[in-house]
Enzyme design. Structure first.
Site, PDB file in Angstrom:
ATOM      1  N   HIS A  93      41.142  41.938  40.603  1.00 54.72           N
ATOM      2  CA  HIS A  93      41.790  41.843  39.229  1.00 54.72           C
ATOM      3  C   HIS A  93      42.705  40.678  39.224  1.00 54.72           C
ATOM      4  CE1 HIS A  93      43.707  43.444  35.953  1.00 54.72           C
ATOM      5  NE2 HIS A  93      44.706  43.016  36.352  1.00 54.72           N
TER       6      HIS A  93
ATOM      7  N   HIS B 232      50.316  35.234  37.171  1.00 48.17           N
ATOM      8  CA  HIS B 232      50.391  34.413  35.702  1.00 48.17           C
ATOM      9  C   HIS B 232      51.186  33.011  35.663  1.00 48.17           C
ATOM     10  CE1 HIS B 232      48.116  37.948  34.236  1.00 48.17           C
ATOM     11  NE2 HIS B 232      49.190  38.603  34.380  1.00 48.17           N
TER      12      HIS B 232
END
Length: 313
Positions: free
Chosen positions: A239, A266
């Site tokens: 993921h 991120h």
């Protein structure tokens, strides 16, 4: 290497819940002209539509998810899974119409987006596809982690994660990105979190739509509490790789190079992409194998007022 731009062959519709907002969201993908890129049309209560180009210049937050647009106004959150599916499945140009402020989480990965794109098919366009070829290594570091771009003849991801829990530990994933690889090995890997963090996230207005149907949850005993367990033994790093693909898509072109990260997320993904683009000697831009003009990376937020098209699944 596909050298022509592509769009989708039909309109595609989705409905789901935002993992952080908990709100129901309607979203549809529409074929777009060459050189459009990925553009979000965000519906306002007034009936107007705010247009937000999905490029790194428009990223306003990387806390828990990637958000483009104005946090105090029109914006779209949690775009990374959709962006990863578009990027990996070779979609260059698409308009994303959304009634809401967050892309629906679906089942926690990008599988629903991939299956719909495959069903709609792709249409080749006359315009050449734009590539960024990495010429030298560019590296950034943050909180004991790092991320870097390295020269490589292809598009490759090498992701390592490390968590102080027996459920995850140290995991690695490395592969060249292709539509088949993404569909079979990454798209179905779900977002994950810890029960110990739930109350803190709720208090800050996050994870309001999270559930065992769309997230892998690790309990206080360091075990996965989802009844069905994991989809892959290393679902967590898969993921994280999916997220990295989606964050890289915000460069607005295809990267020819290897992205490598350790303990990333991120923010680190965004830092690495920013560092690469800030060093003009670290890359060159090519159109279908030949040198090209600079990328269109300037922010674009404009108003329009078309009607919301019908959703076609």
């Amino acid at each position: 290497m596909i050298t022509k731009q592509h769009t989708i062959g039909a309109r595609i519709g989705f409905e789901g819940v935002g993992v952080h907002s908990g709100a129901t969201v309607e979203l549809s993908l529409h074929p777009a002209e060459p050189d459009t890129g990925v553009v979000f049309h965000v519906f306002e209560p007034s009936g107007l539509i705010q247009e937000i180009r999905a490029v790194s210049a428009n990223v306003s937050s990387t806390d828990l998810s990637t958000i483009v647009g104005d946090l105090k106004g029109a914006h779209v959150a949690t775009i990374e899974h959709l962006m990863a599916a578009l990027y990996a499945m070779e979609v260059d140009n698409v308009v994303v119409q959304i009634e809401g402020r967050e892309v629906p989480i679906m089942d926690g990965g990008a599988g629903a987006f991939v299956r719909a794109i495959e069903q709609a098919g792709l249409v080749a366009q006359r315009a050449p596809r734009r590539f960024i070829r990495v010429l030298k290594t560019v590296r950034v570091e943050r909180n004991g982690g790092f991320a870097e771009y390295r020269p490589y003849d292809g598009t490759r991801f090498e992701v390592d994660i490390e968590f102080a829990t027996a459920a995850i530990g140290r995991q690695s994933f490395a592969a060249d990105l292709t539509p088949t690889l993404f569909r079979d090995e990454l798209a179905n890997a779900r977002t994950f979190g810890f029960m110990k963090d739930v109350e803190r996230l709720w208090a800050s207005g996050h994870a309001l739509g999270s559930s065992l149907e769309n997230s892998v949850v690790i309990g206080d005993d360091d075990k996965v509490i989802n009844p069905g367990g994991l989809r892959y033994t290393d679902e967590f790093v898969r993921h994280k790789t999916l997220d990295a693909v989606g964050d890289q898509a915000l460069v607005g072109a295809r990267i020819l190079g290897c992205y490598r990260s350790f303990r990333g997320g991120h923010r680190l993904n965004a830092m690495a992409l920013e560092a690469l683009m800030a060093d003009r000697s670290a890359y060159e831009i090519v159109d279908g194998g030949t040198r090209a003009s600079p990328l269109r990376q300037s922010p674009l937020v404009a108003a329009a007022a078309p009607t919301f098209g019908p959703q076609i699944l």
